[in-house]
Scaffold this motif. Structure first.
Motif, PDB file in Angstrom:
ATOM      1  N   LEU A  28      25.634   3.921 -52.602  1.00 38.39           N
ATOM      2  CA  LEU A  28      26.869   3.690 -51.561  1.00 38.39           C
ATOM      3  C   LEU A  28      26.355   3.411 -50.212  1.00 38.39           C
ATOM      4  O   LEU A  28      27.048   2.768 -49.473  1.00 38.39           O
ATOM      5  CB  LEU A  28      27.781   4.923 -51.749  1.00 38.39           C
ATOM      6  N   SER A  29      25.250   3.967 -49.904  1.00 37.03           N
ATOM      7  CA  SER A  29      24.625   4.039 -48.546  1.00 37.03           C
ATOM      8  C   SER A  29      24.226   2.438 -48.419  1.00 37.03           C
ATOM      9  O   SER A  29      24.050   2.013 -47.276  1.00 37.03           O
ATOM     10  CB  SER A  29      23.614   5.158 -48.484  1.00 37.03           C
TER      11      SER A  29
ATOM     12  N   GLU B 128      27.518   0.482 -47.969  1.00 39.01           N
ATOM     13  CA  GLU B 128      28.163   0.653 -46.698  1.00 39.01           C
ATOM     14  C   GLU B 128      27.748  -0.129 -45.313  1.00 39.01           C
ATOM     15  O   GLU B 128      28.320  -0.128 -44.404  1.00 39.01           O
ATOM     16  CB  GLU B 128      27.949   2.220 -46.377  1.00 39.01           C
ATOM     17  N   LYS B 129      26.437  -0.887 -45.590  1.00 39.91           N
ATOM     18  CA  LYS B 129      26.041  -1.485 -44.768  1.00 39.91           C
ATOM     19  C   LYS B 129      26.911  -2.981 -44.619  1.00 39.91           C
ATOM     20  O   LYS B 129      26.802  -3.710 -43.605  1.00 39.91           O
ATOM     21  CB  LYS B 129      24.484  -1.964 -44.784  1.00 39.91           C
TER      22      LYS B 129
ATOM     23  N   PHE C  38      33.327  -0.686 -46.586  1.00 39.85           N
ATOM     24  CA  PHE C  38      33.403   0.670 -46.855  1.00 39.85           C
ATOM     25  C   PHE C  38      33.837   0.724 -48.233  1.00 39.85           C
ATOM     26  O   PHE C  38      34.998   0.576 -48.745  1.00 39.85           O
ATOM     27  CB  PHE C  38      34.698   0.965 -45.848  1.00 39.85           C
TER      28      PHE C  38
END
Length: 354
Positions: free
Chosen positions: A262-263, A266-267, A270
């Motif tokens: 997810l991280s 997230e770039k 969302f």
């Protein structure tokens, strides 16, 4: 290439199997893109994969996968039938229809199928498939006749795969999962019933989208870190075969956690923190996890395809979600997703883009 046992079938399959969708020629209604490999090109790519150690080739009946089944039959004759394992399937749920489909597939292949799946079994079709005289009974009879070696059930739904895992007539399962949509794999890992079945996993690249965000080695190794028999990768070029099947080291520092995935995403947008574990059940019949998948796929690169899918009832689903008084889906979700709010966000996206 490493190899694993395919359940109790007695077969040993390459950890990475060859998905034949990209070698077909023509426009196929159930697929979002156009493919155009000639026979010679397709055979060359399949042979290159075999030279890398691949022995498992997965296809489906004509015309669902275009002419891929015909090309695989030609490759089997070229490579030597006993040197490869053929996995085939058809989207028929009635026993008589499935019986005819398998006979047609064997004609197209010019040989037998090692595994034949009832393809994409869902909640509307499962009772017919498993019932007396259904598609699974037909496969069992065809196995006794020797037209196929082993029976299979393919589905994107955990509950249906679990039902198949408990059925003695089923030899092999085919499900889906990847580094993002890993919820079903997590549940399979904890359920002992799956240990006696061969288990092949497709959608490892999420319809070809994830390699733009993660290394191919990481995507493949993450799926293979689960108790599965193999990962099926769509291969259309020798470069794709090299990336998925070539000599490589295990992913450095292990496989990423869901939060690490997810991280990364997230770039770019969302992401909804849904891993498609499929525990959420909507009283109105909305497949919440499927809606969230289409939302993710929109941002991952399948804009028009995802929007088209989302536009098939998302407005009504969002309205029913707003009107729901129990919100049981929220309590069912292990990741505590605020489902009504996310459904509204998806609806707002569709309204804005369409």
């Amino acid at each position: 290439m490493r190899y694993r046992k395919l359940g109790l079938t007695g077969l040993t399959v390459s950890e990475v199997g060859f998905g034949t969708i990209p070698v077909l020629k023509g426009s196929v209604p159930v697929l979002p893109d156009y493919y155009n490999l000639s026979d010679a090109q397709a055979l060359s790519v399949m042979e290159h994969a075999r030279s890398l150690g691949c022995n498992l080739y997965d296809t489906a009946i004509v015309p669902e996968y275009g002419d891929a089944e015909l090309k695989l039959g030609k490759f089997a004759a070229l490579a030597g039938r006993d040197r490869i394992i053929i996995s085939d399937k058809a989207r028929f749920y009635d026993g008589n229809e499935m019986y005819r489909a398998v006979e047609t597939s064997c004609e197209n292949l010019g040989t037998w199928a090692d595994i034949y799946f009832v393809h994409q079994v869902d909640f509307d079709s499962q009772d017919q498939v498993f019932a007396k005289g259904g598609a699974l009974d037909a496969l069992t009879e065809l196995k006794a006749r020797g037209l196929i070696r082993h029976t299979g059930i393919a589905s994107h739904y955990y509950d249906i795969l679990l039902r198949a895992a408990a059925d003695s007539r089923v030899d092999v399962l085919q499900g889906s999962g990847n580094v993002l949509e890993r919820g079903m794999l997590d549940r399979i890992e904890k359920e002992p019933l799956f240990r006696s079945k061969g288990l092949l996993i497709n959608k490892v690249y999420a319809a070809g989208l994830l390699p733009a965000f993660f290394p191919v080695e990481m995507l493949v190794d993450t799926v293979l870190s689960y108790p599965v028999s193999g990962a099926l990768i769509g291969i259309g070029t020798t470069e794709q075969a090299d990336a998925a099947m070539g000599i490589r080291q295990k992913t450095a520092n292990g496989c990423p956690s869901f939060h690490q995935v997810l991280s990364v995403l997230e770039k770019y947008y969302f992401p909804i923190p849904c891993d498609r574990c499929q525990r959420c059940v909507c009283p109105y019949g909305t497949e919440i996890h499927t809606v969230f998948r289409q939302y993710q796929y929109y941002f991952l690169g399948k804009e028009h395809w995802a929007l088209r899918k989302l536009n098939m009832g998302i407005g009504e689903s969002a309205r029913l979600c707003r009107a729901c008084e129990t919100m049981d889906c929220v309590s069912m979700c292990p990741r505590k997703i605020r489902i009504p709010q996310e459904m509204e966000n998806v609806w707002e996206l569709v309204k804005k883009m369409l």
